[in-house]
Scaffold this active site. Structure first.
Site, PDB file in Angstrom:
ATOM      1  N   ASN A  86       3.518   8.424  -0.051  1.00  0.00           N
ATOM      2  CA  ASN A  86       2.719   8.786   1.126  1.00  0.00           C
ATOM      3  C   ASN A  86       3.327   8.276   2.435  1.00  0.00           C
ATOM      4  O   ASN A  86       3.292   8.975   3.451  1.00  0.00           O
ATOM      5  CB  ASN A  86       1.294   8.249   0.975  1.00  0.00           C
ATOM      6  N   GLY A  87       3.880   7.064   2.414  1.00  0.00           N
ATOM      7  CA  GLY A  87       4.468   6.507   3.630  1.00  0.00           C
ATOM      8  C   GLY A  87       5.651   7.307   4.117  1.00  0.00           C
ATOM      9  O   GLY A  87       5.769   7.631   5.306  1.00  0.00           O
ATOM     10  N   ILE A  97       6.381  10.441   3.422  1.00  0.00           N
ATOM     11  CA  ILE A  97       5.958  11.765   3.857  1.00  0.00           C
ATOM     12  C   ILE A  97       5.237  11.673   5.206  1.00  0.00           C
ATOM     13  O   ILE A  97       5.406  12.548   6.069  1.00  0.00           O
ATOM     14  CB  ILE A  97       5.069  12.422   2.780  1.00  0.00           C
ATOM     15  N   ARG A  99       5.949   9.626   7.583  1.00  0.00           N
ATOM     16  CA  ARG A  99       6.974   9.484   8.629  1.00  0.00           C
ATOM     17  C   ARG A  99       7.771  10.781   8.811  1.00  0.00           C
ATOM     18  O   ARG A  99       8.244  11.063   9.914  1.00  0.00           O
ATOM     19  CB  ARG A  99       7.872   8.286   8.309  1.00  0.00           C
ATOM     20  N   HIS A 151      -3.837   9.625   2.388  1.00  0.00           N
ATOM     21  CA  HIS A 151      -3.036   9.154   1.249  1.00  0.00           C
ATOM     22  C   HIS A 151      -3.161  10.106   0.054  1.00  0.00           C
ATOM     23  O   HIS A 151      -3.603   9.725  -1.033  1.00  0.00           O
ATOM     24  CB  HIS A 151      -3.514   7.755   0.821  1.00  0.00           C
ATOM     25  N   TYR A 211       3.031  -3.399  11.921  1.00  0.00           N
ATOM     26  CA  TYR A 211       2.676  -2.014  11.573  1.00  0.00           C
ATOM     27  C   TYR A 211       1.555  -1.995  10.535  1.00  0.00           C
ATOM     28  O   TYR A 211       0.523  -1.320  10.722  1.00  0.00           O
ATOM     29  CB  TYR A 211       3.916  -1.304  11.044  1.00  0.00           C
ATOM     30  N   TYR A 212       1.733  -2.748   9.452  1.00  0.00           N
ATOM     31  CA  TYR A 212       0.719  -2.749   8.403  1.00  0.00           C
ATOM     32  C   TYR A 212      -0.571  -3.435   8.875  1.00  0.00           C
ATOM     33  O   TYR A 212      -1.676  -3.020   8.493  1.00  0.00           O
ATOM     34  CB  TYR A 212       1.256  -3.424   7.146  1.00  0.00           C
TER      35      TYR A 212
END
Length: 365
Positions: free
Chosen positions: A211-212, A214, A216, A205, A247-248
């Site tokens: 961040n999420g 990027i 992916r 992170h 997912y989380y």
């Protein structure tokens, strides 16, 4: 204790036997998709890539609660790839920034991933230097002054901390290790490497925000390496959105667990396998659209008609009426009726049964 605090981090382990079958199924299906697309015509390949990238960009942002205009995303991708589309619309810099990042990741997948390249992606995501109303560090790793990077949920005063990333002081070393591993000659299967890269980067992170998305983009970059082509025919981000809660939950469990990431890998491969289901739906939609435009290539259409036909060929919600036409094209009711009547005379639209003030129209197959 989080996974990045363990003594042997980031020496991940997994049960190869437990993931072998599913990884093989994913690889087989991947080969079938690429084989199917290689036998398709150039125009169909082009349109499928456009659909898939549009889906990937919009859904990756939606996972983070950011809604992008699909028409703008599609137009931005088409313009950058040199694809001519009907009903193209102007795009804003926020959309262009996300598209630039995704296209750099997938179209230049053979180039090394570097800190500067990641900084460029981050700057593209946040062209104003702000995330919402908050000023953030752009094109740089997060700093100690920003405080701990935590993933939290719940109302103010009752927050639950799901995860805390490595301290900012550790980021240069953490990112150096990650980038050297990512750019090194693979010693594991390329799809397996995508799953590890996804978990590893999102755990570090390194940025204040983004961040999420990027993560992916990096995952898609590794998929392109696995496929050995810049053409994208399936969207992992779209499937992650469908399985967002799981997912989380899986991320949290893995990041609070040990370095055996077998369960994460199994979930990742299942999610990817499911993502490939959508490819058949995409192909059917592309074929329908390609056949329509081929059939009507000599028909003269104005920009409003091109736009509305494109919407009808994609995901049009509800019935088409002259009122809806006028609203969507920002035209007068009289202009909308003239546009529709012209398409009826050209054999493109037809009246549905019924009538009156709420007369509906549909495309002639």
């Amino acid at each position: 204790m989080y996974i990045h605090q363990l003594k042997d981090w980031p020496s991940f382990t997994w049960d190869a036997e437990a993931i072998h079958v599913r990884l093989g199924e994913v690889r087989h299906r991947q080969g079938r998709i690429l084989g199917l697309m290689s036998s398709a015509g150039f125009k169909m390949q082009e349109n499928t890539v456009l659909d898939t990238l549009t889906l990937d960009v919009t859904k990756s942002s939606e996972i983070e609660g950011v809604k992008l205009n699909t028409d703008q995303v599609r137009s931005s991708i088409a313009r950058r790839l040199g694809i001519e589309i009907a009903g193209a619309v102007p795009t804003d810099r926020n959309v262009d920034g996300v598209v630039e990042m995704m296209l750099d990741a997938t179209q230049s997948y053979t180039n090394d991933l570097t800190a500067d390249r990641l900084y460029d992606w981050h700057a593209a995501l946040f062209p104003t230097g702000r995330s919402g109303m908050h000023k953030i560090a752009v094109a740089a790793w997060r700093t100690p002054e920003a405080g701990p990077m935590q993933v939290v949920s719940g109302a103010m005063g009752k927050e639950k901390v799901h995860f805390e990333a490595p301290a900012a002081e550790k980021l240069p070393v953490e990112m150096d290790m990650f980038l050297k591993w990512f750019n090194a000659e693979p010693t594991t299967d390329a799809v397996l490497k995508a799953a590890i890269a996804h978990l590893w980067f999102v755990t570090i992170h390194p940025f204040d925000d983004g961040n999420g998305r990027i993560t992916r983009a990096i995952t898609d970059m590794q998929f392109a390496r696995a496929d050995e082509t810049a053409q994208r025919f399936y969207s992992m981000s779209a499937q992650i959105l469908k399985e967002k809660a799981t997912y989380y939950e899986m991320l949290e469990q893995t990041q609070k667990g040990d370095l055996d990431i077998t369960r994460w890998l199994s979930w990742f491969f299942d999610c990817l396998f499911n993502a490939m289901d959508h490819t058949e739906e995409t192909l059917a939609a592309v074929l329908n659209r390609t056949q329509f435009w081929e059939k009507n290539r000599e028909v003269s259409l104005n920009s409003r008609q091109q736009y509305m036909i494109s919407k009808l060929l994609d995901e049009f919600h509800g019935k088409l009426t002259s009122t809806k036409w006028a609203k969507m094209t920002k035209s007068s009711p009289d202009t909308a009726l003239r546009d529709i009547q012209d398409l009826i005379e050209k054999g493109i639209l037809e009246k549905e049964t019924g009538g009156g003030r709420n007369t509906a129209y549909s495309l002639i197959a």
